[in-house]
Design a protein around this motif. Sequence first.
Motif, short mmCIF file in Angstrom:
data_model
loop_
_atom_site.label_atom_id
_atom_site.label_comp_id
_atom_site.label_asym_id
_atom_site.label_seq_id
_atom_site.Cartn_x
_atom_site.Cartn_y
_atom_site.Cartn_z
N LEU A 94 -2.71 191.03 72.90
CA LEU A 94 -1.59 190.69 73.77
C LEU A 94 -1.23 191.86 74.68
CD1 LEU A 94 0.78 188.70 71.38
CD2 LEU A 94 -0.22 187.85 73.51
N PHE B 110 -3.96 192.18 77.32
CA PHE B 110 -3.86 191.06 78.25
C PHE B 110 -2.71 191.27 79.23
CE2 PHE B 110 -1.77 187.00 79.24
CZ PHE B 110 -2.79 186.32 79.89
N ARG B 111 -1.54 191.61 78.72
CA ARG B 111 -0.36 191.77 79.59
C ARG B 111 -0.53 192.92 80.56
NH1 ARG B 111 2.98 190.16 74.88
NH2 ARG B 111 3.02 192.35 74.25
N THR C 185 -3.31 191.96 83.30
CA THR C 185 -2.87 190.91 84.22
C THR C 185 -1.72 191.38 85.10
OG1 THR C 185 -1.47 189.95 82.49
CG2 THR C 185 -3.67 189.01 82.78
N MET D 51 -6.74 185.05 77.78
CA MET D 51 -6.23 185.65 76.55
C MET D 51 -7.13 185.31 75.36
SD MET D 51 -4.15 187.39 74.76
CE MET D 51 -3.80 187.47 73.00
N THR E 163 -8.21 184.58 71.57
CA THR E 163 -7.57 183.83 70.50
C THR E 163 -8.05 184.26 69.12
OG1 THR E 163 -9.28 182.12 70.66
CG2 THR E 163 -7.26 181.79 71.95
N MET F 19 -12.44 190.62 74.81
CA MET F 19 -12.01 189.77 75.92
C MET F 19 -12.90 190.07 77.11
SD MET F 19 -8.25 191.27 77.05
CE MET F 19 -7.50 190.59 75.60
#
Length: 306
Positions: free
Chosen positions: A177, A180-181, A184, A192, A194, A199
Amino acid sequence: MLCVFNGDVMVLSPSWTTYKPQSQLAGHKAIVIHTKQEDEWRLTPSLVEQVVMENKLSPHRLLIMCNPDNPTGTSYQAHHLNQLSEVFRKHNIIVLSDEIYARLSFEGKHESIAKLGYHIYPDKLSEMRKAVASGASHTYSCAPAPVQHAALWLYKWTDEVQDYVLHERRILHAVALYTFRELTSVGVKVVMSTAGYYMFPNFEILRPALNARGITTGNQMCDAIMNEASVALMAGGPAFLRPVDDLTVRLCYINFDGGKAMQASRKRGTEGPLDDDFVVEHCRTLMEAIQALKKWVETQLDSERE
């Protein structure tokens, strides 16, 4: 299994790097199916229909997929697998599903295309089962004895093992997370993850700035990132069956002391997810790498605006 299968083999792009070479070493010409970022890198029924329509396939067909996926980190939910199962049956496609990361599903709810065991053969494939078992015996009979004993212990799925896996996927979820944040937030396109610890970010937003520097391939971009930001990434181009000028990368977010992070997670208890403060404090080397990568992206974008 590839050594005893006589028919056409299909692999996905992007996918784990050895599926296609393994198919070729077994004497198959692997047919590549290109998944799309807008589909979160999942195989779709329409892509299966397309490859069947565009290729003259033998009656015997095998498709290799990874769920959860390496390198993208995406997973298939029940409705995805139900839809795919219909088209697989329609076109007589046997599925070899690599689910090595299943226990690392962040939600703890992995969905498999099969519901039992690890290799499942219907009665009509009994001859294949016998051939695979014969071929496999030359592999697992050579596994080191300590590894075999460790595997038996893990398969018992004791409370101790379950506790370990719970904290492991909890930590990886928090790190995913965070990664990803942060990426982006500067315009990098990311699906994202899972499950697992990979990634597949897409740095297409940097193409004009990179072109101005004479950087036109994913490998060149990864070299620049390594030299200028000290972050090691694997280009998502030909290694993952994608074009050489593709600006995707495989990012592995485990560059931190897992033992210390595990201790810290256990001290916090199991109530609720771990936050960014946990990542900053206990996964610091990973945090610093992501911040360095983020700063490098911002520098490229700033140079384009000048």
